[in-house]
Design an enzyme around this catalytic site. Structure first.
Site, PDB file in Angstrom:
ATOM      1  N   CYS A  28       5.276  -6.114   1.757  1.00 45.18           N
ATOM      2  CA  CYS A  28       5.590  -4.688   1.728  1.00 45.18           C
ATOM      3  C   CYS A  28       4.847  -3.952   2.854  1.00 45.18           C
ATOM      4  CB  CYS A  28       5.285  -4.114   0.344  1.00 45.18           C
ATOM      5  SG  CYS A  28       6.119  -2.543   0.077  1.00 45.18           S
ATOM      6  N   TYR A  29       3.886  -3.064   2.515  1.00 48.33           N
ATOM      7  CA  TYR A  29       3.122  -2.396   3.586  1.00 48.33           C
ATOM      8  C   TYR A  29       2.471  -3.450   4.486  1.00 48.33           C
ATOM      9  CZ  TYR A  29      -0.420   0.490   5.892  1.00 48.33           C
ATOM     10  OH  TYR A  29      -1.206   1.121   6.827  1.00 48.33           O
TER      11      TYR A  29
ATOM     12  N   HIS B  77       8.306  -7.575  -3.054  1.00 42.30           N
ATOM     13  CA  HIS B  77       7.101  -7.960  -3.812  1.00 42.30           C
ATOM     14  C   HIS B  77       7.348  -9.254  -4.602  1.00 42.30           C
ATOM     15  CE1 HIS B  77       4.711  -4.293  -3.208  1.00 42.30           C
ATOM     16  NE2 HIS B  77       5.875  -3.655  -3.200  1.00 42.30           N
TER      17      HIS B  77
ATOM     18  N   LYS C 163      -9.063 -11.792 -16.624  1.00 45.69           N
ATOM     19  CA  LYS C 163      -9.064 -11.835 -18.093  1.00 45.69           C
ATOM     20  C   LYS C 163      -8.277 -13.040 -18.637  1.00 45.69           C
ATOM     21  CE  LYS C 163     -10.332  -9.118 -21.584  1.00 45.69           C
ATOM     22  NZ  LYS C 163     -11.612  -8.404 -21.586  1.00 45.69           N
TER      23      LYS C 163
ATOM     24  N   GLY D 173       0.852  -1.185   0.000  1.00 46.21           N
ATOM     25  CA  GLY D 173       0.000   0.000   0.000  1.00 46.21           C
ATOM     26  C   GLY D 173       0.882   1.228   0.000  1.00 46.21           C
TER      27      GLY D 173
ATOM     28  N   GLY E 252     -16.681  -9.258 -28.298  1.00 47.84           N
ATOM     29  CA  GLY E 252     -15.490  -9.135 -27.466  1.00 47.84           C
ATOM     30  C   GLY E 252     -15.231 -10.437 -26.722  1.00 47.84           C
TER      31      GLY E 252
ATOM     32  N   ASP F 229     -15.042 -11.279 -23.463  1.00 46.87           N
ATOM     33  CA  ASP F 229     -15.833 -11.678 -22.296  1.00 46.87           C
ATOM     34  C   ASP F 229     -17.218 -12.187 -22.684  1.00 46.87           C
ATOM     35  OD1 ASP F 229     -13.617 -10.726 -21.044  1.00 46.87           O
ATOM     36  OD2 ASP F 229     -14.514  -8.821 -20.452  1.00 46.87           O
TER      37      ASP F 229
ATOM     38  N   GLU G  88       5.219 -10.941  -6.051  1.00 53.20           N
ATOM     39  CA  GLU G  88       4.218 -11.066  -7.125  1.00 53.20           C
ATOM     40  C   GLU G  88       4.683 -10.481  -8.452  1.00 53.20           C
ATOM     41  OE1 GLU G  88       4.091  -9.154  -4.502  1.00 53.20           O
ATOM     42  OE2 GLU G  88       3.121  -7.226  -4.857  1.00 53.20           O
TER      43      GLU G  88
END
Ligand code: XMP
Length: 517
Positions: free
Chosen positions: A82-83, A169, A373, A55, A225, A227, A171
């Site tokens: 992190c935060y 991080h 997605k 954050g 599209g 989705d 990720e």
């Protein structure tokens, strides 16, 4: 059967969705919840692991997001990043202070002691750091698991209580062994079984859809599209002809795209397919409209008029389905001191359609509401939806309408569709397609003088645009090789009637936007 669950508690970090996606890539179902979600609610969800995100705040800021120490008592393994790592220390009686030297970017860490998070990971490795504060004193019962040259506490843990914290991080891909570290947390510490698999998702969802829908009808608005196409594929597999897809072709799609969508869904899938061809009606409404905002508004309003009228005609008994995906539904936990109050709820509902008051269905179905997605694309591929639809690049709702500057006419649409098709064909042949996030042609409504044979010409100019980007918030123009540009230009001028000049848009975003209008 419900999947095992990992919760990502969002403290306002920019990587919150990335963490959740990485967890899912490890085969573990994951949901993002705000940092201030009541502990009882979290317990009721029965998670097997919790991750605190980063954050932008300092734990000592007046409005910074905090959490009750109760969360550490519920017996679920926790990993603070992190935060989130500083929150673990701060909440349990440790100390957080400004760094003597902040760390940003790739930093080498060295492991200290043995940690299950670092199983099978080299003692020294590169991680991604981004912090101004650091944990200067650990809470009781914790020990350090990693240090860097400027951070004496890059990782710490209390394995007895299954509480873990990392200043960096894992990720982001810049962290060399980041995914291994997350995987270790999920499998070595939380003992997930890895039951989040897309094949299972299709099977379970189809079963749930059948149960919910019974023998009722379902209507879905299909845009072509990713989705809505994947939602259509899933619903078709579940209930076949009980599904009706309504496809509004306003005549502003790319060359042959409307036919392609129709062919795909009528040939490959069992469903009722209703296509409304209404280019003439749209052109009528767009006559004399040149202002970009008015143009967008006109196209949007007309689209929904046509769509809802068709829905009224089809009848509204049964369900209404839409292609909402998980990021459309996430409530961000952006509690921070930089303007948002800690109770600010930021909602985005890109795919959610506002229904007119007189239209009442038995319910709304969102079969992709839990997917990111990339997961939607995986499902699409497994359902056999063609590559062109599953990997379709973003295409604005108003279609070619915002790529024709000035008034839109049938002739201009045709010229642009042809030029765009040539550009796409050459990019596909060049082998650089996967390096580009989006590429298309624009008709700027400019005529220039040219010469063809012995004749002077006065015809349209076509601009081509190709970009690279991570998130579409900023973008760079793509460095397409000159020989590819040369072929595109030659072919457009030779093959597309009424075009005698081609220019390449070399504007990044900012200052330009991706689209021209
Ligand atoms: P801009 O032009 O804002 O575009 O830099 C960023 C991305 O958004 C797409 N875009 C739209 N997508 N409806 C959409 O669904 C729209 O009205 C719209 N306008 C722009 C654009 O193609 C690019 O990918």
């Amino acid at each position: 059967m419900k999947n095992q669950l990992c919760i990502v508690l969002d403290f306002g970090g920019q990587y919150n969705q990335l963490i959740a996606r990485r967890v899912r890539e490890c085969g573990v179902y994951c949901e993002i919840k705000r940092f201030d979600t009541p502990i009882e609610e979290i317990k009721a969800l029965n998670p097997m692991g919790i991750i605190f995100t980063g954050g932008p705040n300092s734990v000592y800021d007046e409005n910074s997001p905090h959490i009750s120490a109760e969360i550490f008592e519920i017996g679920v393994p926790i990993l603070g990043l992190c935060y989130g790592c500083q929150i673990v220390a701060y909440t349990l009686g440790g100390k957080v202070e400004p760094c003597i030297k902040s760390e940003f970017g790739k930093i080498e860490i060295t492991q200290q002691n043995e940690s299950p998070l670092f199983k099978d990971i080299p003692e020294k490795n590169i991680v991604w750091m981004s912090h101004n504060d650091y944990v200067s004193k650990l809470p009781d019962g914790f020990h350090v698991t990693a240090i860097s040259a400027d951070c004496p506490c890059a990782g710490f843990e209390n394995p007895d209580r299954k509480l873990y914290a990392l200043q960096f991080h894992p990720e982001v891909t810049h962290s060399e062994y980041g995914k291994n570290i997350l995987r270790n947390f999920l499998y070595e510490v939380c003992e997930f079984s890895g039951d989040w698999v897309m094949d299972d998702f299709i099977e379970t969802t189809v079963k749930q859809l059948r149960e919910k829908i019974g023998n009722k009808k379902v209507i879905l608005g299909l845009s072509g599209g990713v989705d809505s196409s994947v939602a259509a594929g899933l619903l078709s597999r579940a209930v076949g002809k009980q599904l009706t897809c309504v496809f509004v072709d306003q005549g502003l799609m790319r060359k042959d795209e409307g036919d392609f969508v129709e062919e795909t869904f009528t040939k490959l899938f069992d469903m009722n397919f209703v296509r409304i061809n209404c280019q003439k009606q749209f052109l009528e409404k767009l006559k004399g409209v040149t202002d970009p905002e008015r143009k967008r508004k006109t196209i949007g309003t007309e689209f929904y008029n046509v769509f809802w009228n068709k829905i009224r005609e089809q009848g509204t008994d049964g369900f209404f389905a839409q292609g909402t995906i998980y990021p459309d539904r996430i409530e961000s936990g952006k509690g921070n001191s930089a303007g948002h109050g800690s109770t600010a709820v930021i909602k985005t509902h890109h795919n959610m359609v506002e229904m007119p008051e007189d239209i009442k269905f038995d319910g709304v179905i969102e079969p992709l509401g839990d997917l990111f997605k990339d997961e939607v694309r995986q499902v699409g591929e497994k359902l056999g939806i063609p590559y062109e639809l599953v990997w379709r690049q973003p295409f604005p709702g108003p279609g070619l309408g915002v790529r024709i500057i000035g008034e839109i006419t049938e002739e201009k649409i045709k010229v642009l569709q042809e030029a765009d098709a040539v550009f796409r064909d050459e990019i596909a042949k060049s082998g650089i397609e996967n390096q580009l996030k989006q590429f298309f042609a624009v008709l700027p409504d400019v005529k220039t003088v040219g010469v063809m044979g012995d004749h002077r010409t006065y015809d349209h100019l076509i601009a081509i645009r190709a970009i690279t980007t991570d998130d579409f918030m900023t973008a760079d123009w793509a460095r397409i090789p000159y020989d590819v540009l040369a072929r595109v230009s030659n072919r457009i001028c030779n093959e597309v009637e009424h075009v005698n000049r081609v220019v390449y848009d070399i504007t990044s975003k900012p200052p330009g936007t991706v689209e021209w209008e």
